[in-house]
Design an enzyme around this catalytic site. Structure first.
Site, PDB file in Angstrom:
ATOM      1  N   HIS A 192      16.499  75.359  38.298  1.00  0.00           N
ATOM      2  CA  HIS A 192      16.165  74.866  39.638  1.00  0.00           C
ATOM      3  C   HIS A 192      14.873  75.470  40.183  1.00  0.00           C
ATOM      4  O   HIS A 192      14.019  74.759  40.720  1.00  0.00           O
ATOM      5  CB  HIS A 192      17.321  75.165  40.587  1.00  0.00           C
ATOM      6  CG  HIS A 192      17.318  74.297  41.810  1.00  0.00           C
ATOM      7  ND1 HIS A 192      18.450  74.075  42.563  1.00  0.00           N
ATOM      8  CD2 HIS A 192      16.335  73.595  42.418  1.00  0.00           C
ATOM      9  CE1 HIS A 192      18.156  73.260  43.563  1.00  0.00           C
ATOM     10  NE2 HIS A 192      16.877  72.974  43.506  1.00  0.00           N
ATOM     11  N   TYR A 214      23.404  73.178  46.023  1.00  0.00           N
ATOM     12  CA  TYR A 214      23.669  72.161  47.047  1.00  0.00           C
ATOM     13  C   TYR A 214      25.093  72.266  47.593  1.00  0.00           C
ATOM     14  O   TYR A 214      25.375  71.763  48.677  1.00  0.00           O
ATOM     15  CB  TYR A 214      23.472  70.743  46.492  1.00  0.00           C
ATOM     16  CG  TYR A 214      22.060  70.378  46.101  1.00  0.00           C
ATOM     17  CD1 TYR A 214      20.989  71.234  46.345  1.00  0.00           C
ATOM     18  CD2 TYR A 214      21.797  69.165  45.481  1.00  0.00           C
ATOM     19  CE1 TYR A 214      19.706  70.895  45.970  1.00  0.00           C
ATOM     20  CE2 TYR A 214      20.504  68.805  45.108  1.00  0.00           C
ATOM     21  CZ  TYR A 214      19.468  69.675  45.348  1.00  0.00           C
ATOM     22  OH  TYR A 214      18.188  69.328  44.974  1.00  0.00           O
TER      23      TYR A 214
END
Length: 266
Positions: A97, A39
């Site tokens: 992730h 991110y």
């Protein structure tokens, strides 16, 4: 610390926007913050956490290990770098992730390394994200279901991921729903709108309440303080069986997140 079922996602939030969203969320009462290495906002999340008057042991912080760091020797160092950015000694939850693209790194190698990082104190718990049933089985074979705190997957009225959710429930693994408002598509849904009107609620509150009623954690994001405050009221909304059935019927297999390196979905 137990994961609060309603959290604050930070996907796509950058710079001051990320700082403000997390700061507003903490001030309003959010106690679960979700970020990730990819991110690019772990430092901003850390800035907001450090500036907050909320005690560290009152906030559940999740980050996620990116695909470039899934090799056994890279997991712990990358997590240490995340901790540096977040200004934390330990995260509450560290997730894989995405499964390794093309299965380049075996699930076992990553999961064993992540378990080692947990045992070293870098994370209080570990888990997975975007794992279909077949790869969930591999993760369980590697470290045991009891060591997998959650599988964070795309889950909303239009993609209910029923096979993954059912298998997770069978294995005793919690499910966290990301993209719970389907990029805002639920706001224009007539079925959800009718339910919202009847309850004097918003479409977002109804959708989040539906997910919470199923036992999932949810991590919606917003840059607007008013929306953050509104979403926080979702746990107070009690939907009846008819409401839940009506939203269940909206399933249409509409997956919104499926990069080219995604695993084979169920």
């Amino acid at each position: 610390m137990t994961m609060p079922q309603l959290g604050l996602g930070t996907f796509r939030l950058q710079g001051q926007q990320a700082i403000d969203s997390v700061a507003n969320g903490l001030e309003l009462g959010y106690r679960h913050i979700d970020t990730a290495q990819i991110y690019g906002n772990e430092e901003e999340v850390g800035t907001a956490l450090a500036a907050s008057n909320v005690a560290r042991d009152e906030v559940f912080v999740t980050t996620k290990i990116w695909t470039a760091n899934l090799a056994g020797e890279l997991v712990a160092p990358s997590l240490k770098e995340s901790l540096r950015k977040l200004r934390l000694e330990q995260v509450d939850l560290a997730l894989v992730h995405w499964p390794s693209p093309g299965a380049e790194v075996p699930v076992r190698e990553t999961m064993e390394a992540l378990l080692g990082a947990r045992e070293a104190g870098l994370s209080a718990a570990i888990g997975i994200s975007n794992f279909p049933v077949a790869l969930m089985r591999e993760a369980i074979d590697a470290v045991g279901a009891a060591n997998i705190a959650t599988n964070q997957v795309e889950l909303h009225p239009y993609l209910q991921n029923r096979s993954v959710a059912a298998f997770a429930r069978e294995m005793g693994i919690h499910v966290t729903a990301y993209m719970p408002l389907a990029y805002g598509k639920v706001m224009d849904d007539p079925v959800i709108a009718r339910i919202a009107t009847r309850h004097g609620a918003t479409a977002a509150q109804v959708t989040l309440a539906w997910l919470l009623a199923k036992g999932y954690a949810v991590i919606p994001s917003s840059t607007k303080r008013a929306n953050l405050a509104s979403n926080l009221q979702a746990p107070r909304l009690a939907l009846d069986a008819g409401d839940i059935a009506a939203i269940d019927a909206l399933e249409r297999g509409e997956r919104l997140v499926s990069p080219e390196f995604a695993p084979r979905w169920d």
